[in-house]
Design a protein around this motif. Structure first.
Motif, PDB file in Angstrom:
ATOM      1  N   GLU A  98       0.832  -1.205   0.000  1.00  0.00           N
ATOM      2  CA  GLU A  98       0.000   0.000   0.000  1.00  0.00           C
ATOM      3  C   GLU A  98       0.867   1.255   0.000  1.00  0.00           C
ATOM      4  O   GLU A  98       0.563   2.238  -0.680  1.00  0.00           O
ATOM      5  N   ARG A  99       1.939   1.222   0.793  1.00  0.00           N
ATOM      6  CA  ARG A  99       2.829   2.386   0.854  1.00  0.00           C
ATOM      7  C   ARG A  99       3.501   2.640  -0.493  1.00  0.00           C
ATOM      8  O   ARG A  99       3.647   3.788  -0.921  1.00  0.00           O
ATOM      9  N   ILE A 100       3.916   1.565  -1.147  1.00  0.00           N
ATOM     10  CA  ILE A 100       4.545   1.697  -2.463  1.00  0.00           C
ATOM     11  C   ILE A 100       3.499   1.937  -3.547  1.00  0.00           C
ATOM     12  O   ILE A 100       3.775   2.547  -4.576  1.00  0.00           O
ATOM     13  N   ASP A 101       2.269   1.460  -3.279  1.00  0.00           N
ATOM     14  CA  ASP A 101       1.159   1.498  -4.236  1.00  0.00           C
ATOM     15  C   ASP A 101       1.479   0.675  -5.486  1.00  0.00           C
ATOM     16  O   ASP A 101       1.452   1.170  -6.617  1.00  0.00           O
ATOM     17  N   LEU A 102       1.786  -0.601  -5.254  1.00  0.00           N
ATOM     18  CA  LEU A 102       2.070  -1.496  -6.371  1.00  0.00           C
ATOM     19  C   LEU A 102       0.887  -1.615  -7.320  1.00  0.00           C
ATOM     20  O   LEU A 102       1.059  -1.692  -8.535  1.00  0.00           O
ATOM     21  N   ASP A 103      -0.326  -1.621  -6.756  1.00  0.00           N
ATOM     22  CA  ASP A 103      -1.512  -1.727  -7.589  1.00  0.00           C
ATOM     23  C   ASP A 103      -1.608  -0.538  -8.536  1.00  0.00           C
ATOM     24  O   ASP A 103      -1.897  -0.697  -9.728  1.00  0.00           O
ATOM     25  N   GLY A 104      -1.343   0.658  -8.008  1.00  0.00           N
ATOM     26  CA  GLY A 104      -1.381   1.852  -8.842  1.00  0.00           C
ATOM     27  C   GLY A 104      -0.316   1.821  -9.919  1.00  0.00           C
ATOM     28  O   GLY A 104      -0.566   2.220 -11.063  1.00  0.00           O
ATOM     29  N   LEU A 105       0.883   1.338  -9.572  1.00  0.00           N
ATOM     30  CA  LEU A 105       1.965   1.263 -10.549  1.00  0.00           C
ATOM     31  C   LEU A 105       1.631   0.289 -11.673  1.00  0.00           C
ATOM     32  O   LEU A 105       1.882   0.574 -12.853  1.00  0.00           O
ATOM     33  N   LEU A 106       1.049  -0.865 -11.310  1.00  0.00           N
ATOM     34  CA  LEU A 106       0.678  -1.841 -12.327  1.00  0.00           C
ATOM     35  C   LEU A 106      -0.463  -1.320 -13.187  1.00  0.00           C
ATOM     36  O   LEU A 106      -0.512  -1.555 -14.397  1.00  0.00           O
ATOM     37  N   GLN A 107      -1.398  -0.583 -12.559  1.00  0.00           N
ATOM     38  CA  GLN A 107      -2.486   0.044 -13.311  1.00  0.00           C
ATOM     39  C   GLN A 107      -1.932   1.028 -14.337  1.00  0.00           C
ATOM     40  O   GLN A 107      -2.364   1.051 -15.493  1.00  0.00           O
TER      41      GLN A 107
END
Length: 234
Positions: A79-88
């Motif tokens: 969540e802190r890195i926001d992996l989901d956002g980066l992959l999106q």
């Protein structure tokens, strides 16, 4: 044949990625011929299988504390890195370049990427090859992923094909890591990584079945934490 693959780095992963590309291409070719209710049935079947696979993998844990702490701390880190956002964002870049008219491109890309990368065969197969073994597991996984990519691309479109990119990066990295750190890869480490991967797949199954929206990508650091905790404490 074995000598050829033995001298080709990450041969199992390359064959796996090729199977995804071929399966996805086949799915795209037949997509327009499949009625909507049939595509929905295929998608639901994949979701149910993903749930089953997740339960099966999660049951391999030998220590529930390692499992829960790995997943919780990994989710916080993700969540802190926001992996989901980066992959999106990566999916959006691919969409703009290759498929402007496909509204489900990013969904297909992320769903397929997680399905192909977090299963036990991805972990165990990459480690098997990294430790110098013939990539039997990854070849078997290639067949399964080829069939899955056909079904997914028929439902979600072109984004599934591009899941071959994170597949190569993830499995290839894990293969080389296994070769470099083989003295630390005990069975306990492998089991805990597989168990965390199983819980991640459970979350993915809920997403595929449209039961609950979960940022499954943000849980991926739990795989690394599971390996570290198992190596030090088990």
């Amino acid at each position: 044949m074995k000598d050829l693959f033995a001298h080709l780095p990450a041969a199992g992963t390359l064959v796996n990625a090729l199977a995804v590309v071929i399966g996805s291409t086949a799915g795209l070719l037949i997509r327009s011929r499949l009625p909507e209710n049939l595509m929905k049935a295929i998608f639901q079947s994949i979701g149910l299988f993903t749930l089953f696979l997740g339960v099966h993998m999660a049951s391999q844990t030998g220590n529930f504390l390692v499992l829960i702490f790995s997943l919780v701390l990994g989710s916080i880190l993700g969540e802190r890195i926001d992996l989901d956002g980066l992959l999106q964002k990566f999916g959006e870049v691919l969409k703009k370049r290759f498929s402007k008219g496909n509204d489900r491109f990013v969904e297909g890309f992320i769903t397929a990427s997680l399905l192909f990368c977090t299963g036990s065969m991805a972990i165990l197969g990459a480690i098997e090859e990294g430790l110098g073994g013939f990539p039997n597991l990854l070849f078997a996984k290639s067949l399964l992923d080829g069939v899955s990519s056909l079904a997914l691309s028929a439902s979600l479109g072109l984004g599934v094909l591009f899941a071959a990119i994170p597949l190569v990066l993830y499995q290839g990295s894990l293969t080389f890591f296994a070769g470099a750190a083989q003295t630390y890869l005990s069975q306990a480490v492998i089991n805990e990584m597989s168990a965390v991967g199983g819980l991640i797949l459970l979350g993915l199954g809920l997403v595929i079945l449209d039961i609950k929206a979960i940022k499954v990508t943000n849980m991926l650091p739990g795989l690394i934490l599971a390996a570290l905790m198992a190596a030090f404490f088990l």
